[in-house]
Design a protein around this motif. Structure first.
Motif, PDB file in Angstrom:
ATOM      1  N   VAL A   7      28.157  -6.633  22.730  1.00 33.47           N
ATOM      2  CA  VAL A   7      29.219  -6.276  23.801  1.00 33.47           C
ATOM      3  C   VAL A   7      29.565  -7.474  24.738  1.00 33.47           C
ATOM      4  CG1 VAL A   7      28.660  -3.912  23.389  1.00 33.47           C
ATOM      5  CG2 VAL A   7      27.570  -5.237  25.275  1.00 33.47           C
ATOM      6  N   SER A   8      30.816  -7.191  25.442  1.00 37.23           N
ATOM      7  CA  SER A   8      31.375  -8.071  26.436  1.00 37.23           C
ATOM      8  C   SER A   8      32.094  -7.191  27.061  1.00 37.23           C
ATOM      9  CB  SER A   8      32.008  -9.359  26.075  1.00 37.23           C
ATOM     10  OG  SER A   8      32.983  -8.857  24.983  1.00 37.23           O
ATOM     11  N   PHE A   9      32.273  -7.672  28.455  1.00 33.83           N
ATOM     12  CA  PHE A   9      33.011  -6.976  29.786  1.00 33.83           C
ATOM     13  C   PHE A   9      34.074  -7.783  30.337  1.00 33.83           C
ATOM     14  CE2 PHE A   9      28.389  -5.168  29.877  1.00 33.83           C
ATOM     15  CZ  PHE A   9      28.264  -4.119  28.994  1.00 33.83           C
ATOM     16  N   GLU A  10      34.987  -6.909  30.785  1.00 36.96           N
ATOM     17  CA  GLU A  10      36.086  -7.697  31.549  1.00 36.96           C
ATOM     18  C   GLU A  10      36.048  -7.022  33.021  1.00 36.96           C
ATOM     19  OE1 GLU A  10      39.978  -8.637  30.157  1.00 36.96           O
ATOM     20  OE2 GLU A  10      40.681  -7.250  31.670  1.00 36.96           O
ATOM     21  N   PHE A  11      36.220  -7.735  33.987  1.00 36.05           N
ATOM     22  CA  PHE A  11      36.280  -7.333  35.436  1.00 36.05           C
ATOM     23  C   PHE A  11      37.506  -7.901  35.834  1.00 36.05           C
ATOM     24  CE2 PHE A  11      31.665  -8.000  34.804  1.00 36.05           C
ATOM     25  CZ  PHE A  11      31.406  -6.313  34.652  1.00 36.05           C
ATOM     26  N   ASN A 266      36.444  -2.453  36.391  1.00 30.08           N
ATOM     27  CA  ASN A 266      35.138  -2.503  37.678  1.00 30.08           C
ATOM     28  C   ASN A 266      34.653  -1.258  37.714  1.00 30.08           C
ATOM     29  OD1 ASN A 266      36.510  -4.997  37.607  1.00 30.08           O
ATOM     30  ND2 ASN A 266      36.850  -4.979  40.009  1.00 30.08           N
ATOM     31  N   ARG A 267      34.593  -0.639  36.769  1.00 31.44           N
ATOM     32  CA  ARG A 267      33.608   0.936  36.979  1.00 31.44           C
ATOM     33  C   ARG A 267      32.698   0.899  35.719  1.00 31.44           C
ATOM     34  NH1 ARG A 267      36.429   4.896  39.391  1.00 31.44           N
ATOM     35  NH2 ARG A 267      34.817   6.014  39.285  1.00 31.44           N
ATOM     36  N   SER A 268      31.435   1.303  36.009  1.00 29.54           N
ATOM     37  CA  SER A 268      30.223   0.907  35.107  1.00 29.54           C
ATOM     38  C   SER A 268      29.999   2.208  34.053  1.00 29.54           C
ATOM     39  CB  SER A 268      29.000   0.669  35.809  1.00 29.54           C
ATOM     40  OG  SER A 268      28.577   1.589  36.501  1.00 29.54           O
TER      41      SER A 268
END
Length: 292
Positions: A7-11, A266-268
């Protein structure tokens, strides 16, 4: 039985100190899932340039995440963009998400800077000359809104790959067949880098409708019907959103997809729930999900 996916995440860069504090809480939650990288967006016309650089450096210094900086061609000369890249190099940033970028507010359509990089393919080529970067680029299963055709969109993606991009990350979509058809087209076009599906957990459906009009993402009728009225019922909305996104990812995993990129806004909480459903367990989590 599936392998646990990567997985990877964007902010995105927050607008104020409160937003930045919230982002850092989100980061401390999501870094427990050990993502491959975490990207930070770059606003139209470079409008978040300083914020992007600040957040990227904070992620590098204060978290376990591998940061990836978004970079666009809009409103800057080649030398101005190269100067930003050199500053990121000096800060140890080795992964860049190279994008053309959208037209700035008030402009009818994108216009390249006369002394700038004209598009993401040129930007990718420029980055390759500057250093040994990991380079990700954008891809559009529903076709980029500025593209005249599917074929033209694929040709543009192939140019970016031919200039040295390591992977393509897709715009969000809501049906597995949308991605699978696109992946097949990429293979036929000779695009042989990983095509990573971008997944948007639906936090507020009205916001998704607004985003989708500008980026060309297609929202199927069954999604519209499913979320009808749920913006006024956030608890039910979150349950439905987590189930919908998890089901999408699991269908893609049956077709061999091993990587997912989550647009977290920006929410987890939703992204955490989906990661757990996909088999990724958090390590040393440091957060209270109800506050993030």
């Amino acid at each position: 039985m599936f392998n646990t996916p990567n997985v990877s995440f964007e902010f995105f860069p927050p607008k104020d100190k409160e937003g930045e504090a919230n982002l850092l809480r989100t980061v401390s939650c999501l870094e427990a899932y050990r993502p491959s990288f975490a990207s930070v967006t770059y606003g139209a016309g470079g409008s978040t340039r300083e914020g992007t650089s600040r957040i990227i450096k904070r992620l590098a210094e204060e978290s376990t995440l591998t940061p990836a900086a978004h970079l666009t061609c809009v409103g800057a000369t080649r030398e101005e963009i190269n100067e930003i890249v050199r500053a990121w190099q000096a800060a140890g940033i080795k992964h860049i998400v190279a994008l053309r970028g959208d037209a700035p507010a008030g402009a009818e359509k994108y216009q390249p800077h006369p002394n700038g990089y004209a598009n993401a393919a040129e930007l990718t080529a420029g980055l390759r000359k500057m250093g040994d970067f990991e380079i990700s680029v954008g891809a559009y299963p529903d076709v980029h809104p500025d593209s005249p055709s599917v074929a033209a969109d694929l040709e543009n993606l192939k140019r970016k790959i031919d200039e040295g991009a390591n992977r393509a990350i897709t715009q969000y979509f809501f049906e597995a067949d949308t991605f699978l058809r696109f992946r097949d087209l990429c293979t036929k076009a000779g695009i042989n880098v990983p095509i990573v599906p971008g997944i948007l957990p639906i936090i507020k459906f009205k916001t998704v409708l607004h985003f989708s009009k500008s980026c060309g993402a297609v929202i199927p009728k069954w999604i519209v019907d499913l979320f009808d009225g749920l913006d006024e019922d956030p608890e039910t909305s979150q349950l439905v959103a987590a189930a919908t996104a998890s089901d999408l990812c699991m269908k893609l995993m049956t077709e061999g997809v091993e990587d997912f990129h989550f647009y977290t806004l920006n929410r987890s909480q939703l992204t955490s729930a989906i990661c757990r459903r996909l088999g990724r367990r958090p390590h040393n989590a440091k957060c209270n999900l109800s506050n993030s």
